[in-house]
Enzyme design. Structure first.
Site, PDB file in Angstrom:
ATOM      1  N   ASN A  14      63.160  64.007 -41.308  1.00 43.94           N
ATOM      2  CA  ASN A  14      64.419  64.436 -40.684  1.00 43.94           C
ATOM      3  C   ASN A  14      64.069  64.798 -39.237  1.00 43.94           C
ATOM      4  O   ASN A  14      63.291  65.720 -39.017  1.00 43.94           O
ATOM      5  CB  ASN A  14      64.902  65.673 -41.460  1.00 43.94           C
ATOM      6  CG  ASN A  14      66.352  66.027 -41.311  1.00 43.94           C
ATOM      7  OD1 ASN A  14      66.763  67.079 -41.756  1.00 43.94           O
ATOM      8  ND2 ASN A  14      67.146  65.170 -40.729  1.00 43.94           N
ATOM      9  N   ASN A  64      74.419  69.370 -34.963  1.00 43.86           N
ATOM     10  CA  ASN A  64      74.472  68.024 -35.535  1.00 43.86           C
ATOM     11  C   ASN A  64      74.751  66.987 -34.446  1.00 43.86           C
ATOM     12  O   ASN A  64      75.131  67.339 -33.320  1.00 43.86           O
ATOM     13  CB  ASN A  64      75.579  67.963 -36.601  1.00 43.86           C
ATOM     14  CG  ASN A  64      75.255  68.800 -37.826  1.00 43.86           C
ATOM     15  OD1 ASN A  64      74.149  68.699 -38.361  1.00 43.86           O
ATOM     16  ND2 ASN A  64      76.202  69.612 -38.270  1.00 43.86           N
ATOM     17  N   CYS A  73      69.328  74.978 -41.226  1.00 46.38           N
ATOM     18  CA  CYS A  73      68.711  73.660 -41.324  1.00 46.38           C
ATOM     19  C   CYS A  73      67.315  73.852 -41.933  1.00 46.38           C
ATOM     20  O   CYS A  73      66.446  74.450 -41.311  1.00 46.38           O
ATOM     21  CB  CYS A  73      68.624  73.040 -39.935  1.00 46.38           C
ATOM     22  SG  CYS A  73      67.803  71.445 -39.934  1.00 46.38           S
ATOM     23  N   ASN A 163      74.191  77.012 -45.315  1.00 44.35           N
ATOM     24  CA  ASN A 163      75.275  76.056 -45.024  1.00 44.35           C
ATOM     25  C   ASN A 163      75.800  75.502 -46.361  1.00 44.35           C
ATOM     26  O   ASN A 163      75.121  75.599 -47.382  1.00 44.35           O
ATOM     27  CB  ASN A 163      74.790  74.938 -44.087  1.00 44.35           C
ATOM     28  CG  ASN A 163      73.509  74.273 -44.580  1.00 44.35           C
ATOM     29  OD1 ASN A 163      72.876  74.748 -45.528  1.00 44.35           O
ATOM     30  ND2 ASN A 163      73.113  73.208 -43.955  1.00 44.35           N
ATOM     31  N   ASN A 208      78.026  69.314 -46.941  1.00 45.24           N
ATOM     32  CA  ASN A 208      76.928  68.352 -47.084  1.00 45.24           C
ATOM     33  C   ASN A 208      76.952  67.873 -48.531  1.00 45.24           C
ATOM     34  O   ASN A 208      77.081  68.690 -49.453  1.00 45.24           O
ATOM     35  CB  ASN A 208      75.601  69.035 -46.771  1.00 45.24           C
ATOM     36  CG  ASN A 208      75.547  69.535 -45.338  1.00 45.24           C
ATOM     37  OD1 ASN A 208      75.436  68.745 -44.405  1.00 45.24           O
ATOM     38  ND2 ASN A 208      75.645  70.849 -45.131  1.00 45.24           N
ATOM     39  N   ARG A 227      76.982  66.643 -43.344  1.00 44.52           N
ATOM     40  CA  ARG A 227      78.128  67.025 -42.510  1.00 44.52           C
ATOM     41  C   ARG A 227      77.718  66.883 -41.039  1.00 44.52           C
ATOM     42  O   ARG A 227      76.639  67.337 -40.641  1.00 44.52           O
ATOM     43  CB  ARG A 227      78.455  68.491 -42.841  1.00 44.52           C
ATOM     44  CG  ARG A 227      79.505  69.136 -42.005  1.00 44.52           C
ATOM     45  CD  ARG A 227      79.688  70.587 -42.389  1.00 44.52           C
ATOM     46  NE  ARG A 227      78.576  71.453 -42.019  1.00 44.52           N
ATOM     47  CZ  ARG A 227      78.602  72.781 -42.019  1.00 44.52           C
ATOM     48  NH1 ARG A 227      79.698  73.407 -42.386  1.00 44.52           N
ATOM     49  NH2 ARG A 227      77.562  73.495 -41.674  1.00 44.52           N
ATOM     50  N   CYS A 235      67.195  66.000 -45.994  1.00 41.29           N
ATOM     51  CA  CYS A 235      67.896  67.201 -45.527  1.00 41.29           C
ATOM     52  C   CYS A 235      67.295  68.365 -46.312  1.00 41.29           C
ATOM     53  O   CYS A 235      67.350  68.386 -47.550  1.00 41.29           O
ATOM     54  CB  CYS A 235      69.391  67.058 -45.789  1.00 41.29           C
ATOM     55  SG  CYS A 235      70.313  68.583 -45.499  1.00 41.29           S
ATOM     56  N   GLY A 236      66.701  69.313 -45.597  1.00 40.62           N
ATOM     57  CA  GLY A 236      65.959  70.387 -46.263  1.00 40.62           C
ATOM     58  C   GLY A 236      66.832  71.289 -47.125  1.00 40.62           C
ATOM     59  O   GLY A 236      66.471  71.619 -48.262  1.00 40.62           O
ATOM     60  N   THR A 237      67.985  71.688 -46.580  1.00 41.94           N
ATOM     61  CA  THR A 237      68.852  72.567 -47.384  1.00 41.94           C
ATOM     62  C   THR A 237      69.436  71.800 -48.572  1.00 41.94           C
ATOM     63  O   THR A 237      69.711  72.386 -49.623  1.00 41.94           O
ATOM     64  CB  THR A 237      69.972  73.173 -46.513  1.00 41.94           C
ATOM     65  OG1 THR A 237      70.503  72.155 -45.653  1.00 41.94           O
ATOM     66  CG2 THR A 237      69.468  74.326 -45.673  1.00 41.94           C
TER      67      THR A 237
END
Ligand SMILES: N[C@@H](CCC[C@H](N)C(=O)O)C(=O)O
EC number: 5.1.1.7
Length: 340
Positions: A14, A64, A73, A163, A208, A227, A235-237
């Protein structure tokens, strides 16, 4: 005319442009507009700022590629933490934390997850209920349930690691991921993500959207529509949310590490139930690719000279290559650049 130093960095594939606001004064810059207009030139998924507040706490801001600002993030926070540790002696010790979106995330230094790549852990509290929840969904939590307005067949789990995320478990060979030919196709996920982000009555701040599948005992694969960005390599989260959902759905245990593979590489997630609620430690690489300078001249953004390489690229690229090779050899699953 102003000159800004940047680092092109990545976590699990990422990629981000990272600025250190302690050294570069970005106060005159419209960061949201810069992100929306210029990031595509760098082939990155977002913009990160290392910040420090009046109390001396290190922080992250993340934008973003559409210019929207995210509260958190998971891949970016490891890169921001690495920069803080490398530049500022105070950014050390057991209590080292990075704030983002008004929350504090404890950072740990970890054994390299792959080769010699610098690796960090972030302790990420996840909420399942309360004010964080979209108003039209039940406030006590939403685990493995349909959102018929979004899709009739999928069972979603809503999680908030800072998020907002919804994730759904699917079979590896379902048409949502690898299909019967074993080749990843994210077009349906992209449509799902776009649809979800138009449903502002259900997801007022956007959402997301991830799909994940079980590969093995303690190992899942995740793909995400972010998102404000679209499909990303990882995407880490989202990976944190998928691993936590796997534990909530009984697919994996709490207090047990889940390896999350993605098209950019892999991370480790350790979901735990604590007195404060669920906290999942996300561990993964924080890779610095190049350092460069930008001159912003009125409306023009010009890279000054060639960017200089930072980490040797071999391990970062091998992390992706080996993940994709093993995915193919062990599980018969293929990710081809031209396919999705
Ligand atoms: N890639 C990130 C998440 C970035 C923010 C996201 N698109 C949002 O708007 O919430 C990660 O690694 O977590």
């Amino acid at each position: 005319m102003k000159i800004y130093d940047y680092i092109l960095c990545s976590g699990s594939g990422n990629r981000f442009l990272l600025f250190d606001t302690l050294r570069s004064d970005l106060s005159g810059l419209n960061i949201a507009a810069f992100a929306a207009e210029e990031l595509h030139r760098f082939g990155v998924d977002g913009l990160l700022l290392l910040t420090r507040d009046g109390r001396g706490r290190f922080g992250m801001r993340m934008f973003n590629t559409d210019g929207s600002e995210a509260e958190m993030c998971g891949n970016g926070i490891r890169c921001v933490a690495r920069l803080a540790r490398e530049r500022y002696p105070e950014a050390t010790g057991e209590r080292f934390a990075v704030t983002s979106g008004g929350r504090e995330y404890r950072i740990t230094c970890e054994e390299p997850i792959f080769g010699a790549l610098p690796t960090f852990g972030a302790e990420i509290p996840l909420s399942l209920h309360g004010d964080d929840f979209p108003p039209s969904l039940p406030a006590e939590g939403f685990v493995g349930q349909p959102v018929p307005e979004l899709d009739e067949g999928l069972a979603f789990t809503f999680l908030q690691p800072g998020n907002p995320h919804i994730v759904a478990l699917v079979a590896p060979d379902s048409a949502w991921l690898f299909g019967s030919d074993g080749r990843l196709d994210t077009r349906r996920l992209a449509e799902l993500g776009e649809r979800a982000n138009r449903m502002r009555g259900v997801f007022p701040r956007g959402i997301n959207v991830s799909l994940f599948c079980r590969l093995d005992e303690g190992r899942i694969f995740a793909a995400t529509y972010e998102r404000g960005v679209g499909i990303t390599s990882s995407c880490g989260t989202a990976m944190t949310s998928c691993a936590t959902a796997a534990a909530l759905l009984g697919l994996a245990g709490f207090d047990t590490t889940v390896e999350v593979w993605n098209r950019g590489g892999r991370v480790r997630c350790l979901p735990r139930r604590t007195q404060q609620g669920i906290v999942t430690r996300l561990t993964g690489d924080a890779s610095f690719e190049t350092a460069g300078r930008l001159r912003l001249d009125g409306k023009e953004c010009i890279a000054t000279g060639d960017a200089s390489p930072l980490d040797p690229p071999c391990d970062r690229l091998r992390l992706t290559e080996e993940t994709l090779r093993e995915l193919h050899e062990k599980y018969g699953l293929t990710i081809a650049d031209d396919h999705d």
